[in-house]
Design a protein around this motif. Sequence first.
Motif, PDB file in Angstrom:
ATOM      1  N   ALA A   1       0.835  -1.204   0.000  1.00 37.25           N
ATOM      2  CA  ALA A   1       0.000   0.000   0.000  1.00 37.25           C
ATOM      3  C   ALA A   1       0.865   1.248   0.000  1.00 37.25           C
ATOM      4  CB  ALA A   1      -0.927   0.003   1.213  1.00 37.25           C
ATOM      5  N   ALA A   2       1.984   1.206   0.721  1.00 45.01           N
ATOM      6  CA  ALA A   2       2.857   2.377   0.843  1.00 45.01           C
ATOM      7  C   ALA A   2       3.454   2.814  -0.488  1.00 45.01           C
ATOM      8  CB  ALA A   2       3.973   2.096   1.848  1.00 45.01           C
ATOM      9  N   SER A   3       3.462   1.926  -1.485  1.00 45.51           N
ATOM     10  CA  SER A   3       4.042   2.290  -2.781  1.00 45.51           C
ATOM     11  C   SER A   3       3.182   3.296  -3.523  1.00 45.51           C
ATOM     12  CB  SER A   3       4.230   1.046  -3.654  1.00 45.51           C
ATOM     13  OG  SER A   3       2.976   0.595  -4.153  1.00 45.51           O
ATOM     14  N   GLY A   4       1.889   3.319  -3.206  1.00 51.04           N
ATOM     15  CA  GLY A   4       0.986   4.223  -3.903  1.00 51.04           C
ATOM     16  C   GLY A   4       0.640   3.749  -5.313  1.00 51.04           C
ATOM     17  N   LYS A   5       1.077   2.570  -5.676  1.00 48.78           N
ATOM     18  CA  LYS A   5       0.827   2.034  -7.016  1.00 48.78           C
ATOM     19  C   LYS A   5      -0.440   1.190  -7.010  1.00 48.78           C
ATOM     20  CE  LYS A   5       4.753   3.449  -8.806  1.00 48.78           C
ATOM     21  NZ  LYS A   5       4.842   4.407  -9.858  1.00 48.78           N
ATOM     22  N   PRO A   6      -1.134   1.130  -8.156  1.00 50.64           N
ATOM     23  CA  PRO A   6      -2.350   0.312  -8.211  1.00 50.64           C
ATOM     24  C   PRO A   6      -2.010  -1.179  -8.154  1.00 50.64           C
ATOM     25  CG  PRO A   6      -1.792   1.144 -10.385  1.00 50.64           C
ATOM     26  CD  PRO A   6      -0.832   1.790  -9.424  1.00 50.64           C
ATOM     27  N   ALA A   7      -2.974  -1.959  -7.766  1.00 50.44           N
ATOM     28  CA  ALA A   7      -2.819  -3.411  -7.768  1.00 50.44           C
ATOM     29  C   ALA A   7      -3.118  -3.923  -9.169  1.00 50.44           C
ATOM     30  CB  ALA A   7      -3.763  -4.036  -6.760  1.00 50.44           C
ATOM     31  N   ARG A   8      -2.467  -5.026  -9.531  1.00 51.76           N
ATOM     32  CA  ARG A   8      -2.666  -5.627 -10.846  1.00 51.76           C
ATOM     33  C   ARG A   8      -3.699  -6.766 -10.800  1.00 51.76           C
ATOM     34  NH1 ARG A   8       0.910  -4.713 -14.779  1.00 51.76           N
ATOM     35  NH2 ARG A   8       0.566  -6.785 -15.633  1.00 51.76           N
ATOM     36  N   TYR A   9      -3.876  -7.387  -9.623  1.00 54.22           N
ATOM     37  CA  TYR A   9      -4.690  -8.598  -9.543  1.00 54.22           C
ATOM     38  C   TYR A   9      -6.118  -8.447 -10.041  1.00 54.22           C
ATOM     39  CZ  TYR A   9      -6.501  -6.835  -5.050  1.00 54.22           C
ATOM     40  OH  TYR A   9      -7.088  -6.084  -4.074  1.00 54.22           O
ATOM     41  N   PRO A  10      -6.753  -7.271  -9.912  1.00 54.03           N
ATOM     42  CA  PRO A  10      -8.138  -7.204 -10.404  1.00 54.03           C
ATOM     43  C   PRO A  10      -8.249  -7.333 -11.929  1.00 54.03           C
ATOM     44  CG  PRO A  10      -7.734  -5.469  -8.812  1.00 54.03           C
ATOM     45  CD  PRO A  10      -6.394  -6.063  -9.160  1.00 54.03           C
ATOM     46  N   HIS A  11      -7.121  -7.121 -12.653  1.00 59.29           N
ATOM     47  CA  HIS A  11      -7.202  -7.073 -14.116  1.00 59.29           C
ATOM     48  C   HIS A  11      -6.255  -8.055 -14.806  1.00 59.29           C
ATOM     49  CE1 HIS A  11      -9.439  -3.478 -13.183  1.00 59.29           C
ATOM     50  NE2 HIS A  11      -8.404  -3.024 -12.518  1.00 59.29           N
ATOM     51  N   ASP A  12      -5.540  -8.882 -14.057  1.00 60.20           N
ATOM     52  CA  ASP A  12      -4.573  -9.810 -14.637  1.00 60.20           C
ATOM     53  C   ASP A  12      -4.977 -11.231 -14.249  1.00 60.20           C
ATOM     54  OD1 ASP A  12      -2.401 -11.425 -15.325  1.00 60.20           O
ATOM     55  OD2 ASP A  12      -0.905  -9.941 -14.727  1.00 60.20           O
ATOM     56  N   ASP A  13      -5.491 -11.975 -15.219  1.00 62.66           N
ATOM     57  CA  ASP A  13      -5.969 -13.336 -14.966  1.00 62.66           C
ATOM     58  C   ASP A  13      -4.851 -14.315 -14.627  1.00 62.66           C
ATOM     59  OD1 ASP A  13      -8.586 -12.546 -15.428  1.00 62.66           O
ATOM     60  OD2 ASP A  13      -8.513 -13.067 -17.562  1.00 62.66           O
ATOM     61  N   PHE A  14      -3.589 -13.933 -14.827  1.00 62.53           N
ATOM     62  CA  PHE A  14      -2.467 -14.821 -14.542  1.00 62.53           C
ATOM     63  C   PHE A  14      -1.967 -14.674 -13.106  1.00 62.53           C
ATOM     64  CE2 PHE A  14      -2.474 -14.525 -19.153  1.00 62.53           C
ATOM     65  CZ  PHE A  14      -2.409 -15.869 -19.498  1.00 62.53           C
ATOM     66  N   ILE A  15      -2.490 -13.717 -12.366  1.00 66.51           N
ATOM     67  CA  ILE A  15      -2.113 -13.574 -10.964  1.00 66.51           C
ATOM     68  C   ILE A  15      -2.941 -14.561 -10.153  1.00 66.51           C
ATOM     69  CG2 ILE A  15      -2.160 -12.039  -8.952  1.00 66.51           C
ATOM     70  CD1 ILE A  15      -1.364  -9.767 -10.876  1.00 66.51           C
ATOM     71  N   VAL A  16      -2.223 -15.424  -9.405  1.00 65.50           N
ATOM     72  CA  VAL A  16      -2.889 -16.499  -8.668  1.00 65.50           C
ATOM     73  C   VAL A  16      -2.850 -16.286  -7.160  1.00 65.50           C
ATOM     74  CG1 VAL A  16      -2.535 -18.189 -10.495  1.00 65.50           C
ATOM     75  CG2 VAL A  16      -0.808 -17.936  -8.686  1.00 65.50           C
ATOM     76  N   ALA A  17      -2.105 -15.272  -6.705  1.00 64.63           N
ATOM     77  CA  ALA A  17      -2.035 -14.948  -5.276  1.00 64.63           C
ATOM     78  C   ALA A  17      -1.444 -13.550  -5.148  1.00 64.63           C
ATOM     79  CB  ALA A  17      -1.166 -15.951  -4.524  1.00 64.63           C
ATOM     80  N   VAL A  18      -1.653 -12.956  -3.985  1.00 61.67           N
ATOM     81  CA  VAL A  18      -1.096 -11.633  -3.697  1.00 61.67           C
ATOM     82  C   VAL A  18      -0.256 -11.741  -2.435  1.00 61.67           C
ATOM     83  CG1 VAL A  18      -1.622  -9.222  -3.157  1.00 61.67           C
ATOM     84  CG2 VAL A  18      -3.113 -10.496  -4.717  1.00 61.67           C
ATOM     85  N   ALA A  19       0.990 -11.282  -2.516  1.00 59.36           N
ATOM     86  CA  ALA A  19       1.865 -11.204  -1.344  1.00 59.36           C
ATOM     87  C   ALA A  19       1.927  -9.738  -0.940  1.00 59.36           C
ATOM     88  CB  ALA A  19       3.261 -11.728  -1.673  1.00 59.36           C
ATOM     89  N   THR A  20       1.519  -9.446   0.288  1.00 59.95           N
ATOM     90  CA  THR A  20       1.451  -8.060   0.742  1.00 59.95           C
ATOM     91  C   THR A  20       1.840  -7.965   2.212  1.00 59.95           C
ATOM     92  OG1 THR A  20       0.016  -6.107   0.905  1.00 59.95           O
ATOM     93  CG2 THR A  20      -1.017  -8.251   1.301  1.00 59.95           C
ATOM     94  N   ASP A  21       2.219  -6.762   2.607  1.00 59.53           N
ATOM     95  CA  ASP A  21       2.533  -6.525   4.014  1.00 59.53           C
ATOM     96  C   ASP A  21       1.331  -5.953   4.760  1.00 59.53           C
ATOM     97  OD1 ASP A  21       2.577  -4.091   2.681  1.00 59.53           O
ATOM     98  OD2 ASP A  21       4.325  -3.330   3.745  1.00 59.53           O
ATOM     99  N   ASP A  22       0.220  -5.694   4.041  1.00 59.66           N
ATOM    100  CA  ASP A  22      -0.952  -5.104   4.668  1.00 59.66           C
ATOM    101  C   ASP A  22      -2.230  -5.576   3.964  1.00 59.66           C
ATOM    102  OD1 ASP A  22      -2.778  -3.568   6.034  1.00 59.66           O
ATOM    103  OD2 ASP A  22      -1.867  -1.631   5.514  1.00 59.66           O
ATOM    104  N   PRO A  23      -2.701  -6.784   4.259  1.00 62.20           N
ATOM    105  CA  PRO A  23      -3.891  -7.309   3.582  1.00 62.20           C
ATOM    106  C   PRO A  23      -5.117  -6.415   3.709  1.00 62.20           C
ATOM    107  CG  PRO A  23      -2.841  -9.035   4.879  1.00 62.20           C
ATOM    108  CD  PRO A  23      -2.146  -7.744   5.217  1.00 62.20           C
TER     109      PRO A  23
END
Length: 189
Positions: free
Chosen positions: A128-150
């Motif tokens: 979240a601190a990066s200020g960048k958008p997430a890709r998972y909502p629009h990328d069908d090849f993403i199978v998991a999200v690794a984050t420091d703040d779910p």
Amino acid sequence: MLSKNESSTGMAMKVVGFAGYSGSGKTTLVERLIPALKLHGQRVSVVKHAHHRFDIDHPGKDTFRHREAGAFEVVAASSRRLALIREFEREGELTVHQLIAELWPGVDWVLVEGYKDSDLLKIEVWRAASGKPARYPHDDFIVAVATDDPAALPEPTGLPVLDLNDADALARWLIAHGERFEYDAALYI
């Protein structure tokens, strides 16, 4: 001799990508994941996308002199290490699949850093601190999200959410879901 897709365990090579914006922690995660997988007896290779000109050779070294003399490829090998340096006659980007094809087939896992637009199954590294958008909502090849703040994920997801700071847990998750990441090179030729 191993077949092209057979790993040191006799199973198919597994490939997983790590996608995220610069500064998200991809390199740190991959760096921590390598020894975590090795503790489980896994042999690991890495494919890293470089966005800039890089060189692993140095002026004055024999291999550098051979390249400067015009060699297309130089292989340097010892009893502990092998390095292949190839000079392209024209600029061009190799696909991630072409790079995977260059790897020794006896690895259990190939961790791919970068190539966020590839058709490989990927884990998104998101902060979240990066200020960048997430890709998972629009990328069908993403199978998991690794984050420091779910709790800060920008959209709800049914994907597994993994702790970015727990490489051991991520290694266990990958091994438990290994079949999903089996790589069939014939699909990409």
